[in-house]
Design a protein around this motif. Structure first.
Motif, PDB file in Angstrom:
ATOM      1  N   ARG A   2     -13.567   5.500   1.081  1.00 42.60           N
ATOM      2  CA  ARG A   2     -12.112   5.259   1.664  1.00 42.60           C
ATOM      3  C   ARG A   2     -11.317   4.496   0.493  1.00 42.60           C
ATOM      4  O   ARG A   2     -11.765   3.868  -0.372  1.00 42.60           O
ATOM      5  CB  ARG A   2     -12.181   4.267   2.837  1.00 42.60           C
ATOM      6  N   ARG A   7      -7.175   2.692   3.041  1.00 41.17           N
ATOM      7  CA  ARG A   7      -8.568   3.205   4.097  1.00 41.17           C
ATOM      8  C   ARG A   7      -8.436   4.625   4.197  1.00 41.17           C
ATOM      9  O   ARG A   7      -9.190   5.140   4.996  1.00 41.17           O
ATOM     10  CB  ARG A   7      -8.735   2.365   5.385  1.00 41.17           C
ATOM     11  N   ASP A   8      -7.450   5.123   3.977  1.00 38.96           N
ATOM     12  CA  ASP A   8      -7.205   6.782   3.860  1.00 38.96           C
ATOM     13  C   ASP A   8      -8.579   7.423   2.942  1.00 38.96           C
ATOM     14  O   ASP A   8      -8.959   6.550   2.376  1.00 38.96           O
ATOM     15  CB  ASP A   8      -6.207   7.392   3.488  1.00 38.96           C
ATOM     16  N   ALA A   9      -8.763   8.655   3.096  1.00 44.35           N
ATOM     17  CA  ALA A   9      -9.843   9.197   2.499  1.00 44.35           C
ATOM     18  C   ALA A   9      -9.637   9.084   0.855  1.00 44.35           C
ATOM     19  O   ALA A   9      -8.518   9.590   0.646  1.00 44.35           O
ATOM     20  CB  ALA A   9     -10.016  10.714   2.770  1.00 44.35           C
TER      21      ALA A   9
END
Ligand code: Q46
Ligand code: ZN
Length: 327
Positions: A2, A7-9
């Motif tokens: 993340r 916290r996105d990919a």
């Protein structure tokens, strides 16, 4: 994995920061690092026109993109070195990049400028391919800067490049070079100021930046680079970095803080610049290394010495500026 920020990919892990970034945060990170390098070293001033040396590789295209998006006034300078398909492909990608973004591009052809491309400059000469190529690039970039009235040239040297050059300079104790390997080389008579805004970014970061920003760059290595010592130094540092993330940054930043201030006054004291009697470029002798190299090439080719010196030649150049054409 993340993104450490949102916290996105994540698309890239950067072990030296113990962080990972998604595409958006990676672009923001690259922008921050470039802004920080520019501010930290006083590289650029708003309002000046910046010549960006653009090879068509990931670093120089990322640099041009970052500067242009950062609101700096830029003109790209692409040197056609005559290294077969590699040079043709590099030129095509550079033109496409400039055209798609409506950026001004000046192209200079080494063969038309001095009568020989990089492979011919090397044949039977005393210089390595990269030595001859580097000398040609320095000469032509300076010449374009003078003729275009540019006071500053930006190049795409990144952290990996600078750390590898530093390692080479330390291994040979080249004290003169250790006193000059700064991210900013100040303007001297006949030389535009040189700046390296990517010194805080690694190759992995510039490559990932290009992928995220959909910049098509030349992926293949220059065919003349094989056996080059610089690549061996890079490989050695890569191995150290893999074991201890942050090694390259510590090595290079430590040099700037601790060793550069020691070597710089010595290098400055020992460097006496004169003017080349053939082309007017700054030199430490009576004729610059570039003029001596091109003369040797002409002699080898058994041509009568041309009466036209590099100074008298008009640069062979193409200029593309979609905006100007549209006006
Ligand atoms: S283009 Fe020229 Fe590089 Fe090719 S010959 Fe060497 S210096 S490797 S950046
Ligand atoms: Zn000269």
């Amino acid at each position: 994995m993340r993104c450490s920020r949102c916290r996105d990919a994540a698309v890239l892990e950067l072990r030296r920061y113990r962080a990972a970034y998604c595409g958006t945060c990676l672009v923001a990170h690259c922008e921050r690092q470039v802004e920080r390098a520019i501010a930290e070293h006083g590289m650029l001033a708003r309002g000046e026109r910046i010549g960006v040396a653009v090879s068509g590789g990931k670093d120089s295209l990322a640099l041009w993109d970052l500067l242009a998006r950062g609101g700096w006034e830029t003109v790209g300078i692409h040197l056609q070195l005559g290294i077969g398909d590699y040079s043709r492909h590099s030129a095509a990608l550079t033109r496409t990049f400039a055209a798609e973004r409506d950026l001004e591009l000046v192209e200079v052809d080494l063969t038309e400028e001095v009568g020989a491309a990089v492979p011919a400059l090397v044949e039977g000469g005393q210089r390595s391919p990269c030595g001859a190529c580097g000398l040609s690039k320095r000469y032509l970039l300076n010449k374009v800067a003078r003729e275009e009235g540019l006071t500053v040239l930006a190049t795409g040297h990144n952290l990996d490049d600078e750390a590898a050059v530093l390692l080479g300079n330390v291994l040979t104790w080249s004290t003169g070079d250790l006193g000059r390997q700064a991210p900013v080389l100040p303007h001297t008579s006949g030389f535009a100021r040189r700046v390296k805004p990517l010194v805080r970014l690694s190759e992995r970061e510039t490559a990932a930046y290009c992928v995220v920003r959909a910049i098509d760059y030349v992926v293949e290595e220059c065919p003349m680079a094989a056996g080059n010592r610089h690549l061996a130094h890079k490989a050695a540092l890569d191995a150290l970095e893999a074991r201890s993330p942050g090694t390259k940054a510590t090595f290079y930043q430590g040099y700037l803080r601790q060793a550069f201030p020691v070597f710089h006054p010595i290098a400055k004291r020992d460097l006496v610049l004169a003017t080349c009697e053939d082309c007017g470029s700054p030199t430490t002798g009576t004729r610059c290394a570039f003029c001596r190299m091109t003369e040797r090439t002409r002699r080898r080719a058994s041509e009568p010495t041309p009466s036209v010196t590099p100074r008298a030649r008009r640069p062979s150049r193409l200029r593309s500026s979609p905006a100007a054409e549209a006006r």
